[in-house]
Write an enzyme that holds these catalytic residues in place. Structure first.
Site, PDB file in Angstrom:
ATOM      1  N   GLY A 284       0.786  -1.238   0.000  1.00  0.00           N
ATOM      2  CA  GLY A 284       0.000   0.000   0.000  1.00  0.00           C
ATOM      3  C   GLY A 284       0.808   1.272   0.000  1.00  0.00           C
ATOM      4  N   SER A 285       2.048   1.219  -0.486  1.00  0.00           N
ATOM      5  CA  SER A 285       2.847   2.459  -0.465  1.00  0.00           C
ATOM      6  C   SER A 285       2.266   3.503  -1.419  1.00  0.00           C
ATOM      7  CB  SER A 285       4.310   2.172  -0.801  1.00  0.00           C
ATOM      8  OG  SER A 285       4.457   1.724  -2.124  1.00  0.00           O
TER       9      SER A 285
ATOM     10  N   ARG B 168     -15.009 -15.887  -9.520  1.00  0.00           N
ATOM     11  CA  ARG B 168     -14.528 -14.527  -9.783  1.00  0.00           C
ATOM     12  C   ARG B 168     -15.711 -13.566  -9.944  1.00  0.00           C
ATOM     13  NH1 ARG B 168      -9.468 -13.131 -10.959  1.00  0.00           N
ATOM     14  NH2 ARG B 168      -8.675 -15.220 -11.257  1.00  0.00           N
TER      15      ARG B 168
ATOM     16  N   MET C  24      -4.040  -7.089  -6.692  1.00  0.00           N
ATOM     17  CA  MET C  24      -3.567  -8.244  -7.466  1.00  0.00           C
ATOM     18  C   MET C  24      -4.712  -9.184  -7.831  1.00  0.00           C
ATOM     19  SD  MET C  24      -0.475  -7.421  -7.762  1.00  0.00           S
ATOM     20  CE  MET C  24       0.390  -8.867  -8.333  1.00  0.00           C
TER      21      MET C  24
ATOM     22  N   ASN D 203      -5.194   2.406 -12.950  1.00  0.00           N
ATOM     23  CA  ASN D 203      -4.235   1.437 -12.407  1.00  0.00           C
ATOM     24  C   ASN D 203      -2.828   1.995 -12.610  1.00  0.00           C
ATOM     25  OD1 ASN D 203      -3.288  -1.081 -11.351  1.00  0.00           O
ATOM     26  ND2 ASN D 203      -2.774  -1.710 -13.433  1.00  0.00           N
TER      27      ASN D 203
ATOM     28  N   HIS E 292       1.081   0.560 -13.217  1.00  0.00           N
ATOM     29  CA  HIS E 292       1.786  -0.664 -13.593  1.00  0.00           C
ATOM     30  C   HIS E 292       3.284  -0.358 -13.671  1.00  0.00           C
ATOM     31  CE1 HIS E 292       2.396  -4.586 -15.372  1.00  0.00           C
ATOM     32  NE2 HIS E 292       3.165  -4.011 -16.287  1.00  0.00           N
TER      33      HIS E 292
ATOM     34  N   SER F  74       3.689   3.265 -15.403  1.00  0.00           N
ATOM     35  CA  SER F  74       2.636   3.881 -16.219  1.00  0.00           C
ATOM     36  C   SER F  74       1.334   3.906 -15.431  1.00  0.00           C
ATOM     37  CB  SER F  74       2.396   3.062 -17.491  1.00  0.00           C
ATOM     38  OG  SER F  74       3.582   2.860 -18.228  1.00  0.00           O
TER      39      SER F  74
ATOM     40  N   ASP G  13      -3.551  -4.741 -18.218  1.00  0.00           N
ATOM     41  CA  ASP G  13      -2.531  -3.699 -18.422  1.00  0.00           C
ATOM     42  C   ASP G  13      -2.597  -3.109 -19.823  1.00  0.00           C
ATOM     43  OD1 ASP G  13      -1.592  -4.301 -15.826  1.00  0.00           O
ATOM     44  OD2 ASP G  13      -0.277  -5.859 -16.608  1.00  0.00           O
TER      45      ASP G  13
HETATM   46  C1  GRF Z   1       3.417  -1.178  -7.519  1.00  0.00           C
HETATM   47  O1  GRF Z   1       4.703  -1.446  -7.944  1.00  0.00           O
HETATM   48  C2  GRF Z   1       2.481  -1.026  -8.670  1.00  0.00           C
HETATM   49  O2  GRF Z   1       3.104  -0.572  -9.828  1.00  0.00           O
HETATM   50  C3  GRF Z   1       1.988  -2.431  -8.877  1.00  0.00           C
HETATM   51  O3  GRF Z   1       1.916  -3.000  -7.610  1.00  0.00           O
HETATM   52  C4  GRF Z   1       2.830  -2.343  -6.749  1.00  0.00           C
HETATM   53  C5  GRF Z   1       2.061  -1.919  -5.532  1.00  0.00           C
HETATM   54  O4  GRF Z   1       2.901  -1.450  -4.526  1.00  0.00           O
HETATM   55  N1  GRF Z   1       0.720  -2.431  -9.572  1.00  0.00           N
HETATM   56  P1  GRF Z   1       2.266  -0.826  -3.215  1.00  0.00           P
HETATM   57  O5  GRF Z   1       1.342  -1.890  -2.626  1.00  0.00           O
HETATM   58  O6  GRF Z   1       1.530   0.407  -3.599  1.00  0.00           O
HETATM   59  O7  GRF Z   1       3.429  -0.571  -2.305  1.00  0.00           O
END
Ligand code: GRF
Length: 242
Positions: free
Chosen positions: A23-24, A76, A101, A118, A120, A147, A156
């Site tokens: 979640g950064s 799903r 994810m 999103n 990526h 991106s 993506d």
């Molecule tokens: C990031 O690198 C993002 O590009 C990808 O998943 C990662 C999530 O990192 N989709 P965080 O959970 O936000 O730290």
């Protein structure tokens, strides 16, 4: 026209952020909202994993949050149906995928077309999917990055709004490269979200637009000025992303 009581002329946009792990990027978005760098507020956080560390950001900042564990669902489609309801409960303007994810069903994606973003970790359209850093290194790429794109049913594959480019160091490992890309992400995502919240960037499912004109190539963090309608940004040839 008068502004209803309790609302200012620029009512902050409502963001719901979906996470699965650290979640950064959620943390970076919360900070940007709190510092008024984005005209928005995070009104809800949803994780599909009960142990997602990022839920701690929501707790610290007193943001409503909930877990919807995909393992509790038979399919799903069933998970996505409840997820859509949980999102709508927060009445968001934008749905932000930040390390969420999950492969999303087309019906779910269609429901949020034009209001779901999103991030990526690659310079799309290169390196869709997983292990982007290792794949970029294996190919000897001189640069890598991240991106931000609108979400479509194609993984993506949605229209890219903005990218951050990161030079590859000869000594990079997937981990060191990933760490630098993540630092860039924490500046990139708030800036891209700001542009969508302010209405500068729009996509309704057909043409990606910046200030009413087609956006021919992704904006580049630290290159394109904040004035996206300016002649510099527009006359430049498309960035070599392919
Ligand atoms: C990031 O690198 C993002 O590009 C990808 O998943 C990662 C999530 O990192 N989709 P965080 O959970 O936000 O730290």
């Amino acid at each position: 026209m008068s502004v209803p009581a309790g609302q200012s002329a620029a009512t902050p946009k409502r963001l719901v952020v979906l996470i699965s792990g650290r979640g950064s990027n959620l943390g970076a978005l919360i900070e940007a909202c709190e510092q008024d760098r984005i005209p928005a507020q995070v009104v809800g956080v949803i994780s599909n994993r009960p142990d997602a560390a990022g839920l701690g950001f929501a707790e610290q900042h007193h943001i409503p949050h909930r877990v919807l564990n995909h393992r509790d669902y038979p399919s799903r489609e069933a998970f996505d149906a409840d997820l859509a309801t949980a999102i709508e409960d927060y009445a968001p303007d934008l749905v932000i995928l930040a390390g969420f994810m999950r492969i999303l069903t087309p019906g779910f994606v269609d429901r949020f077309t034009g209001r779901m973003l999103n991030i990526h970790p690659s310079l799309l359209p290169k390196y869709r999917g997983l292990d982007t850093h290792a794949r970029a290194l294996a190919d000897g790429e001189p640069e890598h990055g991240a991106s931000v794109h609108f979400v479509t049913p194609e993984l993506d594959g949605g229209p890219v709004i903005m990218q951050a480019r990161v030079p590859v160091d000869p000594n990079d490992t997937p981990d060191t490269l990933a760490a630098r890309v993540q630092q860039a992400e924490h500046r990139l995502y708030p800036e891209a979200v700001r542009r969508v919240c302010s209405g500068e960037i729009q996509w309704s499912g057909r043409i990606l637009q910046a200030d009413g004109s087609p956006l021919e190539a992704p904006l580049q963090l630290d290159e394109d000025t904040h004035d996206v309608s300016g002649p510099d940004a527009r006359s430049r040839p498309p960035h070599p992303v392919g």
